[in-house]
Design a protein around this motif. Structure first.
Motif, PDB file in Angstrom:
ATOM      1  N   PRO A  59       0.804  -1.225   0.000  1.00 42.56           N
ATOM      2  CA  PRO A  59       0.000   0.000   0.000  1.00 42.56           C
ATOM      3  C   PRO A  59       0.836   1.275   0.000  1.00 42.56           C
ATOM      4  CG  PRO A  59      -0.976  -1.620   1.456  1.00 42.56           C
ATOM      5  CD  PRO A  59       0.326  -2.198   1.002  1.00 42.56           C
ATOM      6  N   HIS A  60       0.482   2.183  -0.904  1.00 41.11           N
ATOM      7  CA  HIS A  60       1.198   3.452  -1.042  1.00 41.11           C
ATOM      8  C   HIS A  60       0.241   4.481  -1.644  1.00 41.11           C
ATOM      9  CE1 HIS A  60       1.688   1.311  -4.870  1.00 41.11           C
ATOM     10  NE2 HIS A  60       1.731   2.511  -5.439  1.00 41.11           N
ATOM     11  N   PRO A  61       0.519   5.780  -1.431  1.00 43.59           N
ATOM     12  CA  PRO A  61      -0.392   6.836  -1.902  1.00 43.59           C
ATOM     13  C   PRO A  61       0.020   7.391  -3.262  1.00 43.59           C
ATOM     14  CG  PRO A  61       1.226   7.800  -0.453  1.00 43.59           C
ATOM     15  CD  PRO A  61       1.573   6.333  -0.552  1.00 43.59           C
ATOM     16  N   HIS A  62      -0.927   8.066  -3.917  1.00 43.82           N
ATOM     17  CA  HIS A  62      -0.661   8.875  -5.106  1.00 43.82           C
ATOM     18  C   HIS A  62      -1.548  10.101  -5.065  1.00 43.82           C
ATOM     19  CE1 HIS A  62       1.889   6.164  -7.423  1.00 43.82           C
ATOM     20  NE2 HIS A  62       1.066   5.166  -7.168  1.00 43.82           N
ATOM     21  N   ARG A  63      -1.080  11.171  -5.665  1.00 39.23           N
ATOM     22  CA  ARG A  63      -1.895  12.372  -5.872  1.00 39.23           C
ATOM     23  C   ARG A  63      -1.415  13.072  -7.139  1.00 39.23           C
ATOM     24  NH1 ARG A  63      -2.841  16.849  -1.169  1.00 39.23           N
ATOM     25  NH2 ARG A  63      -4.342  15.246  -0.499  1.00 39.23           N
ATOM     26  N   ILE A 267       3.221  19.991  -2.913  1.00 40.80           N
ATOM     27  CA  ILE A 267       3.851  18.725  -2.513  1.00 40.80           C
ATOM     28  C   ILE A 267       3.911  18.631  -0.991  1.00 40.80           C
ATOM     29  CG2 ILE A 267       6.021  17.439  -2.489  1.00 40.80           C
ATOM     30  CD1 ILE A 267       4.648  17.179  -5.144  1.00 40.80           C
ATOM     31  N   ASP A 268       4.306  19.709  -0.348  1.00 43.08           N
ATOM     32  CA  ASP A 268       4.349  19.719   1.122  1.00 43.08           C
ATOM     33  C   ASP A 268       2.968  19.456   1.709  1.00 43.08           C
ATOM     34  OD1 ASP A 268       7.053  20.244   1.093  1.00 43.08           O
ATOM     35  OD2 ASP A 268       6.826  22.413   1.329  1.00 43.08           O
ATOM     36  N   GLN A 269       1.933  20.023   1.085  1.00 41.06           N
ATOM     37  CA  GLN A 269       0.568  19.799   1.561  1.00 41.06           C
ATOM     38  C   GLN A 269       0.190  18.333   1.423  1.00 41.06           C
ATOM     39  OE1 GLN A 269      -1.581  22.300   2.959  1.00 41.06           O
ATOM     40  NE2 GLN A 269      -2.494  20.345   3.626  1.00 41.06           N
ATOM     41  N   ALA A 270       0.562  17.706   0.312  1.00 39.94           N
ATOM     42  CA  ALA A 270       0.272  16.284   0.112  1.00 39.94           C
ATOM     43  C   ALA A 270       0.950  15.440   1.187  1.00 39.94           C
ATOM     44  CB  ALA A 270       0.719  15.848  -1.271  1.00 39.94           C
ATOM     45  N   LEU A 271       2.202  15.744   1.482  1.00 37.41           N
ATOM     46  CA  LEU A 271       2.931  15.002   2.526  1.00 37.41           C
ATOM     47  C   LEU A 271       2.267  15.188   3.882  1.00 37.41           C
ATOM     48  CD1 LEU A 271       6.564  15.849   1.374  1.00 37.41           C
ATOM     49  CD2 LEU A 271       5.551  13.560   1.438  1.00 37.41           C
ATOM     50  N   ASN A 272       1.891  16.424   4.199  1.00 37.52           N
ATOM     51  CA  ASN A 272       1.234  16.690   5.480  1.00 37.52           C
ATOM     52  C   ASN A 272      -0.115  15.985   5.571  1.00 37.52           C
ATOM     53  OD1 ASN A 272       3.325  18.310   6.430  1.00 37.52           O
ATOM     54  ND2 ASN A 272       2.413  20.201   5.622  1.00 37.52           N
ATOM     55  N   ASP A 273      -0.888  16.020   4.473  1.00 37.40           N
ATOM     56  CA  ASP A 273      -2.187  15.349   4.463  1.00 37.40           C
ATOM     57  C   ASP A 273      -2.036  13.854   4.694  1.00 37.40           C
ATOM     58  OD1 ASP A 273      -3.380  17.778   3.964  1.00 37.40           O
ATOM     59  OD2 ASP A 273      -3.702  17.405   1.823  1.00 37.40           O
ATOM     60  N   TYR A 274      -1.005  13.263   4.087  1.00 39.07           N
ATOM     61  CA  TYR A 274      -0.804  11.816   4.239  1.00 39.07           C
ATOM     62  C   TYR A 274      -0.382  11.480   5.670  1.00 39.07           C
ATOM     63  CZ  TYR A 274       0.684   7.063   3.185  1.00 39.07           C
ATOM     64  OH  TYR A 274       0.819   5.706   3.176  1.00 39.07           O
ATOM     65  N   ARG A 275       0.468  12.312   6.233  1.00 38.22           N
ATOM     66  CA  ARG A 275       0.947  12.053   7.591  1.00 38.22           C
ATOM     67  C   ARG A 275      -0.129  12.234   8.643  1.00 38.22           C
ATOM     68  NH1 ARG A 275       6.074  15.786   6.162  1.00 38.22           N
ATOM     69  NH2 ARG A 275       7.477  14.189   5.301  1.00 38.22           N
ATOM     70  N   ASN A 276      -1.027  13.206   8.430  1.00 37.65           N
ATOM     71  CA  ASN A 276      -2.027  13.484   9.475  1.00 37.65           C
ATOM     72  C   ASN A 276      -3.358  12.774   9.255  1.00 37.65           C
ATOM     73  OD1 ASN A 276      -3.520  15.033   7.628  1.00 37.65           O
ATOM     74  ND2 ASN A 276      -2.566  16.967   8.267  1.00 37.65           N
ATOM     75  N   GLY A 277      -3.433  11.926   8.211  1.00 39.45           N
ATOM     76  CA  GLY A 277      -4.617  11.107   8.011  1.00 39.45           C
ATOM     77  C   GLY A 277      -5.754  11.752   7.249  1.00 39.45           C
ATOM     78  N   THR A 278      -5.511  12.916   6.620  1.00 35.04           N
ATOM     79  CA  THR A 278      -6.575  13.594   5.863  1.00 35.04           C
ATOM     80  C   THR A 278      -6.368  13.484   4.350  1.00 35.04           C
ATOM     81  OG1 THR A 278      -5.383  15.723   5.935  1.00 35.04           O
ATOM     82  CG2 THR A 278      -6.920  15.243   7.745  1.00 35.04           C
ATOM     83  N   PHE A 279      -5.428  12.640   3.935  1.00 36.07           N
ATOM     84  CA  PHE A 279      -5.032  12.545   2.533  1.00 36.07           C
ATOM     85  C   PHE A 279      -6.199  12.183   1.614  1.00 36.07           C
ATOM     86  CE2 PHE A 279      -3.162  10.076  -1.030  1.00 36.07           C
ATOM     87  CZ  PHE A 279      -2.335  11.064  -1.563  1.00 36.07           C
ATOM     88  N   THR A 280      -7.068  11.284   2.035  1.00 29.36           N
ATOM     89  CA  THR A 280      -8.148  10.811   1.174  1.00 29.36           C
ATOM     90  C   THR A 280      -9.516  11.379   1.573  1.00 29.36           C
ATOM     91  OG1 THR A 280      -8.402   8.840   2.572  1.00 29.36           O
ATOM     92  CG2 THR A 280      -6.945   8.653   0.656  1.00 29.36           C
ATOM     93  N   ASP A 281      -9.526  12.406   2.437  1.00 32.82           N
ATOM     94  CA  ASP A 281     -10.800  12.985   2.861  1.00 32.82           C
ATOM     95  C   ASP A 281     -11.465  13.738   1.700  1.00 32.82           C
ATOM     96  OD1 ASP A 281     -10.277  11.989   5.321  1.00 32.82           O
ATOM     97  OD2 ASP A 281      -9.834  13.915   6.282  1.00 32.82           O
TER      98      ASP A 281
END
Length: 281
Positions: A59-63, A267-281
């Motif tokens: 499992p890994h993310p993409h945006r 890019i920084d926002q994507a990293l922060n979203d993934y780390r704080n659990g809001t990436f797929t909200d």
């Protein structure tokens, strides 16, 4: 009446060995500088040794991109956070519009000829980078064929037309950048003449040697073609290739790992979203 202009090779790009996921060995071409806009990266997975790919892609993310996975031999099982679960086999494809964000895994399967497949990254325009994520698989029997002189084109997506006017449309009709993707097979002595006016046109050869306007392209090389409206492919001994056509976005590209945006702030926002659990909200 304007005469047709046959497209010629402007540059040859050699693929290079790399690894991704859990140690999966691949041949890669990446151009995050916009040279192949809207195409960003092409990975070729090909081996008859399971240890080269058995670890797969956990499992890994993409945006910010679309991915198109196409299988020649073997298979891939896809699962994602949206609940999609699907396995494709030889001749099938998977399309993923990551939009704002998707988390997925891809686990390889083998057949008697091992594993051989491709994954293409297509850039999303700025207006679509935070759109809703979508997924679709396409089976081999859904892809139309276009026959020529000892040659055949399989249309994965977009419009494809021979120079005599006969054409087909691939089932993937939502490729970013008005892209079109096809798999062409030329038998010994085969020739395929196409009408292709797309601004970006690239040919990746993965078997045999292909001639484009009299110039040879070997397996593992990608030919970026210049301007024109016709494309002639031929092969003395036989060849297979992927044909990529599209329209450039002409937008800034910022890339970090699985994320492709327009600037590093995003890019920084994507990293922060993934780390704080809001990436797929």
């Amino acid at each position: 009446m304007t005469a047709n202009v046959n497209r010629r090779i402007e540059r040859l790009i050699q693929s290079h060995p790399s690894q991704d996921g859990d140690g999966v060995k691949i041949q890669r071409i990446h151009r995050f500088d916009g040279e192949l806009d809207p195409f960003l990266m092409l990975d070729e997975l090909g081996s008859d040794r399971p240890n080269d790919y058995v670890g797969g892609f956990p499992p890994h993310p993409h945006r910010g991109i679309q991915t198109l996975t196409y299988i020649v031999h073997g298979g891939i099982t896809h699962e994602d956070h949206l609940g999609h679960s699907s396995t494709i086999h030889a001749g099938d494809a998977q399309w993923m519009h990551t939009g704002r964000g998707i988390v997925h895994s891809e686990m390889p399967l083998t057949d008697s000829q091992g594993l051989h497949g491709f994954q293409l990254w297509i850039n999303l325009s700025a207006r679509d980078k935070l759109s809703e994520a979508r997924y679709r698989d396409v089976r081999s029997d859904e892809m139309p064929r276009l026959a020529s002189m000892r040659a055949e084109l399989v249309a994965l997506g977009g419009q494809w037309r021979r120079i005599d006017g006969n054409g087909v449309a691939g089932p993937l009709d939502s490729l970013a950048g008005d892209s079109a993707v096809a798999h062409a097979t030329l038998q010994p002595g085969g020739e395929l003449a196409l009408a292709v006016g797309s601004e970006t046109l690239a040919i990746y050869v993965f078997e045999g040697t292909l001639e484009i306007a009299g110039e040879a392209v070997a397996a593992g090389q990608l030919a970026r073609l210049g301007a024109g409206d016709t494309l002639t492919l031929s092969s003395v001994e036989g060849a297979q290739c992927l044909i990529l056509a599209g329209t450039p976005h002409r937008e800034p590209i910022a890339h970090y790992g699985p994320f492709v945006m327009n600037d590093m702030r995003e890019i920084d926002q994507a990293l922060n979203d993934y780390r704080n659990g809001t990436f797929t909200d």
